[in-house]
Design an enzyme around this catalytic site. Sequence first.
Site, short mmCIF file in Angstrom:
data_model
loop_
_atom_site.label_atom_id
_atom_site.label_comp_id
_atom_site.label_asym_id
_atom_site.label_seq_id
_atom_site.Cartn_x
_atom_site.Cartn_y
_atom_site.Cartn_z
N ASP A 1 9.28 2.72 -1.10
CA ASP A 1 8.32 3.37 -0.21
C ASP A 1 8.66 2.94 1.22
OD1 ASP A 1 4.67 3.57 0.03
OD2 ASP A 1 6.29 4.16 1.38
N LYS B 1 5.48 9.01 8.66
CA LYS B 1 5.34 8.41 9.99
C LYS B 1 6.42 8.88 10.97
CE LYS B 1 2.86 4.50 8.04
NZ LYS B 1 1.50 4.53 8.59
N TYR C 1 0.87 -1.19 0.00
CA TYR C 1 0.00 0.00 0.00
C TYR C 1 0.89 1.23 0.00
CZ TYR C 1 -3.31 3.51 1.89
OH TYR C 1 -4.08 4.63 2.09
P1 KE4 Z 1 -0.41 8.36 4.81
O1 KE4 Z 1 -1.05 9.08 3.65
O2 KE4 Z 1 -1.42 7.51 5.58
O3 KE4 Z 1 0.43 9.26 5.71
O4 KE4 Z 1 0.67 7.32 4.21
C1 KE4 Z 1 0.25 6.37 3.26
C2 KE4 Z 1 1.22 5.21 3.27
C3 KE4 Z 1 2.18 5.13 2.27
N1 KE4 Z 1 3.08 4.12 2.23
C4 KE4 Z 1 3.06 3.15 3.19
C5 KE4 Z 1 4.08 2.04 3.11
C6 KE4 Z 1 2.12 3.18 4.24
O5 KE4 Z 1 2.12 2.19 5.17
C7 KE4 Z 1 1.17 4.22 4.28
C8 KE4 Z 1 0.09 4.30 5.36
N2 KE4 Z 1 0.04 3.17 6.24
C9 KE4 Z 1 -1.26 2.91 6.84
C10 KE4 Z 1 -1.09 1.65 7.71
N3 KE4 Z 1 -1.50 0.47 7.05
C11 KE4 Z 1 -1.78 4.08 7.62
C12 KE4 Z 1 -2.97 3.75 8.48
C13 KE4 Z 1 -4.26 4.26 7.89
O6 KE4 Z 1 -4.45 4.18 6.66
O7 KE4 Z 1 -5.09 4.74 8.70
#
Ligand code: KE4
Length: 432
Positions: free
Chosen positions: A237, A265, A142
């Site tokens: 990523d 993060k 993701y």
């Molecule tokens: P954000 O847009 O949520 O800051 O980041 C997206 C993203 C991009 N790349 C990776 C590898 C990520 O894990 C994420 C976001 N991770 C999720 C956890 N599975 C955030 C939790 C959520 O969506 O509420």
Amino acid sequence: MVSNDTLFTRAQSIIPGGVNSPVRAFRSVGGTPRFIVRGAGPYVWDAEGRRYVDYIGSWGPLILGHAHPAVVRAVQDAAARGLSYGMPTEAEIEIAERVCALVPSMERVRFTSSGTEAAMTAIRLARGFTGRDIIIKFEGCYHGHADALLVKAGSGLLTHGQPSSSGVPKETTQHTMVLDYNDAQQLEDAFREHGKRIAAVMVEPVAGNMNLVPGAPEFLRTMRELCTRHGSTLVFDEVMSGFRVALGGAQSLYGITPDVTVLGKVIGGGMPVAALGGRRDIMEHLSPLGGVYQAGTLSGNPVSVAAGLATLSEIAKPGFYEALAAITGDFTARMNAAASAAGVPFCAASVGGMFGIFARATPPASYAEVMQSDKPLFNRFFHLMLDAGVHFAPSAYEAGFVSSAHDAAAIDFTLAAATQAFGQLTLQAGEK
Ligand code: KE4
């Protein structure tokens, strides 16, 4: 005191699903989400006054635990001077210098407010730099919710992806190809067929969005070699793995240099900070230098950057990652021993401060193996642990996170609860 149920009902009357990010709604595990009122160290407390050992850690950012004094103080000091300017600040230079010093593949860096923005920009940048359209991603990874990345595998092996969300026109995903994670042969085949049309390969080098599945070294080495040979951009990523599995991220563990890295993060320490960075010749295609547009009102926000700088100061201290990996490794080893003693098909694995708990006998090495997990069994385990005061990620398909604040008391409490939970699962299995 207001109950979690009352708050959830009220939340659902005004926010779709009652949450501002879908995974928080407990739809994968069932039941009522806990509405948190405060956190401290490894703990959070919900609206009913219940304490939980927290292994979500805001999905990765809280590597120092909740309300770390140095981070809180930095935020308070910055906020007292002003919340946002929309004009450059020295602090943004400092965090850029620190991040690039810690991740040498990043010769230049641009900050955003979310990982989604940073990953979306990395795709646009790779396409602008190469003049090509095809993006390769992997099933189970993701990269945020940009249209071009909300894609599931196409019907055929090397066909273009199908939208994985409604509202995404198929024209947007026609240039995105979805392959199997850790399958180097498929990658070879894709490059043999499309090589000179491939703008980028985007991968989580240590995947955490299908639960924890580390990239196989051969898979990542093949990816690097193919991108170099065909002039495609390799994008790591590391939004989740960056500053989580090691100070230099997964790329430092594998000794592989990507062309572009996406971060998030941990670099915000709980505040909205993300970034993309990499080779200077690629990054200088970004506006205002180049023709690839990207922007953001609160990008590099001074209060968020203050939290990020305070966090980076703490994690850069000697021994931080050795201690974090030791806590996490001890935790997963003891979870494995408890599951084995109870005879339940659970196992755990970890990379640095990131772990996976799997409702299967052995850690998965692919998306297909993750999908063979016993989801109902995981869900029963999740709720037994939640009732005992331990909050894991509310999904069988999410990684978990340990912070430097997870001391022996928190880990011992968790293991005592897990031993009880595994015993109850054994009893339930015996009653069937
Ligand atoms: P954000 O847009 O949520 O800051 O980041 C997206 C993203 C991009 N790349 C990776 C590898 C990520 O894990 C994420 C976001 N991770 C999720 C956890 N599975 C955030 C939790 C959520 O969506 O509420």
